[in-house]
Design a protein around this motif. Structure first.
Motif, mmCIF file in Angstrom:
data_model
loop_
_atom_site.group_PDB
_atom_site.id
_atom_site.type_symbol
_atom_site.label_atom_id
_atom_site.label_comp_id
_atom_site.label_asym_id
_atom_site.label_seq_id
_atom_site.Cartn_x
_atom_site.Cartn_y
_atom_site.Cartn_z
ATOM 1 N N ALA A 18 7.015 -7.361 0.819
ATOM 2 C CA ALA A 18 6.295 -7.707 -0.485
ATOM 3 C C ALA A 18 5.690 -9.216 -0.372
ATOM 4 O O ALA A 18 4.119 -9.379 -1.047
ATOM 5 N N ARG A 19 6.406 -10.141 0.127
ATOM 6 C CA ARG A 19 5.480 -11.362 0.375
ATOM 7 C C ARG A 19 4.663 -11.447 1.291
ATOM 8 O O ARG A 19 3.549 -12.003 1.181
ATOM 9 N N SER A 22 1.541 -9.806 -0.267
ATOM 10 C CA SER A 22 0.947 -10.706 -1.238
ATOM 11 C C SER A 22 0.196 -11.722 -0.655
ATOM 12 O O SER A 22 -1.012 -11.908 -0.849
ATOM 13 N N GLU A 23 0.843 -12.309 0.420
ATOM 14 C CA GLU A 23 -0.046 -13.421 1.275
ATOM 15 C C GLU A 23 -1.316 -13.062 1.796
ATOM 16 O O GLU A 23 -2.404 -13.698 1.667
ATOM 17 N N LEU A 25 -3.103 -9.989 0.701
ATOM 18 C CA LEU A 25 -4.253 -10.206 -0.328
ATOM 19 C C LEU A 25 -4.621 -11.430 -0.882
ATOM 20 O O LEU A 25 -5.905 -11.509 -0.983
ATOM 21 N N GLN A 26 -3.760 -12.449 -0.906
ATOM 22 C CA GLN A 26 -4.337 -13.829 -1.397
ATOM 23 C C GLN A 26 -5.692 -14.162 -0.257
ATOM 24 O O GLN A 26 -6.370 -14.696 -0.418
ATOM 25 N N HIS A 83 -3.253 0.282 -0.226
ATOM 26 C CA HIS A 83 -1.863 0.001 -0.963
ATOM 27 C C HIS A 83 -2.207 0.704 -2.415
ATOM 28 O O HIS A 83 -1.224 1.367 -2.614
ATOM 29 N N ARG A 92 4.653 0.543 3.079
ATOM 30 C CA ARG A 92 4.085 -0.953 3.157
ATOM 31 C C ARG A 92 3.881 -1.638 4.481
ATOM 32 O O ARG A 92 2.995 -2.342 4.724
#
Length: 160
Positions: A18-19, A22-23, A25-26, A83, A92
């Motif tokens: 998940a981290r 998220s990184e 996508l940023q 996603h 994932r």
């Protein structure tokens, strides 16, 4: 799993994925904004009087640059679409691995778009060898900062 960075402290595999996502996508958001602004600029150029006066070379360069922007956009947006389609299928890890590849390829096309845009402007502004020199220097900056420096840092880490 070699494409995934190491875990932070005692995080679980799911928390790590998940981290990482998220990184990723940023990072993609930053690149997407750049490619979208450039894409809009490149699309608007064809409707100017200056464009109508340009040589076949500049027009071909422009078209190639637009195609690089489109490829970059497709590659940088793909992970978010994947996603959305696959997030309930416990994929994932696969998404992150493939998204990393797309992000790198999208970055290469974004660099080509940036270089092409600078070269187009330089051709209109100064033309000739001066424009080509400006384009070559721009390419060296992007390739150096975006790809060579991280490669050297990564190699340095592996040698330790």
């Amino acid at each position: 799993m070699e494409d995934l960075p190491p875990p932070i402290s005692d995080e679980t595999p799911n928390a790590r994925l998940a981290r990482n996502f998220s990184e990723l996508l940023q990072e993609l958001r930053v690149q997407q904004a750049g490619v979208q602004i450039l894409f809009a600029f490149l699309l608007a150029v064809v409707f100017t009087n200056v464009y109508a006066e340009q040589s076949t070379y500049v027009r071909a360069l422009h078209l190639g640059t637009v195609l690089c922007a489109a490829a970059s956009s497709a590659l940088l947006i793909a992970p978010a679409v994947w996603h959305r389609i696959l997030f309930r299928h416990r994929r994932r890890e696969d998404i992150i691995r493939q998204a990393n590849r797309c992000a790198l390829a999208g970055s290469a096309f974004l660099a080509a778009t940036m270089v092409g845009t600078v070269l187009i402007v330089a051709e209109v502004a100064v033309g000739g060898w001066g424009a080509k020199l400006i384009g070559a220097l721009t390419a060296l900056v992007f390739v150096g900062l975006w790809f060579v420096v991280p490669f050297l840092l990564r190699r340095d880490d592996e040698l330790r």
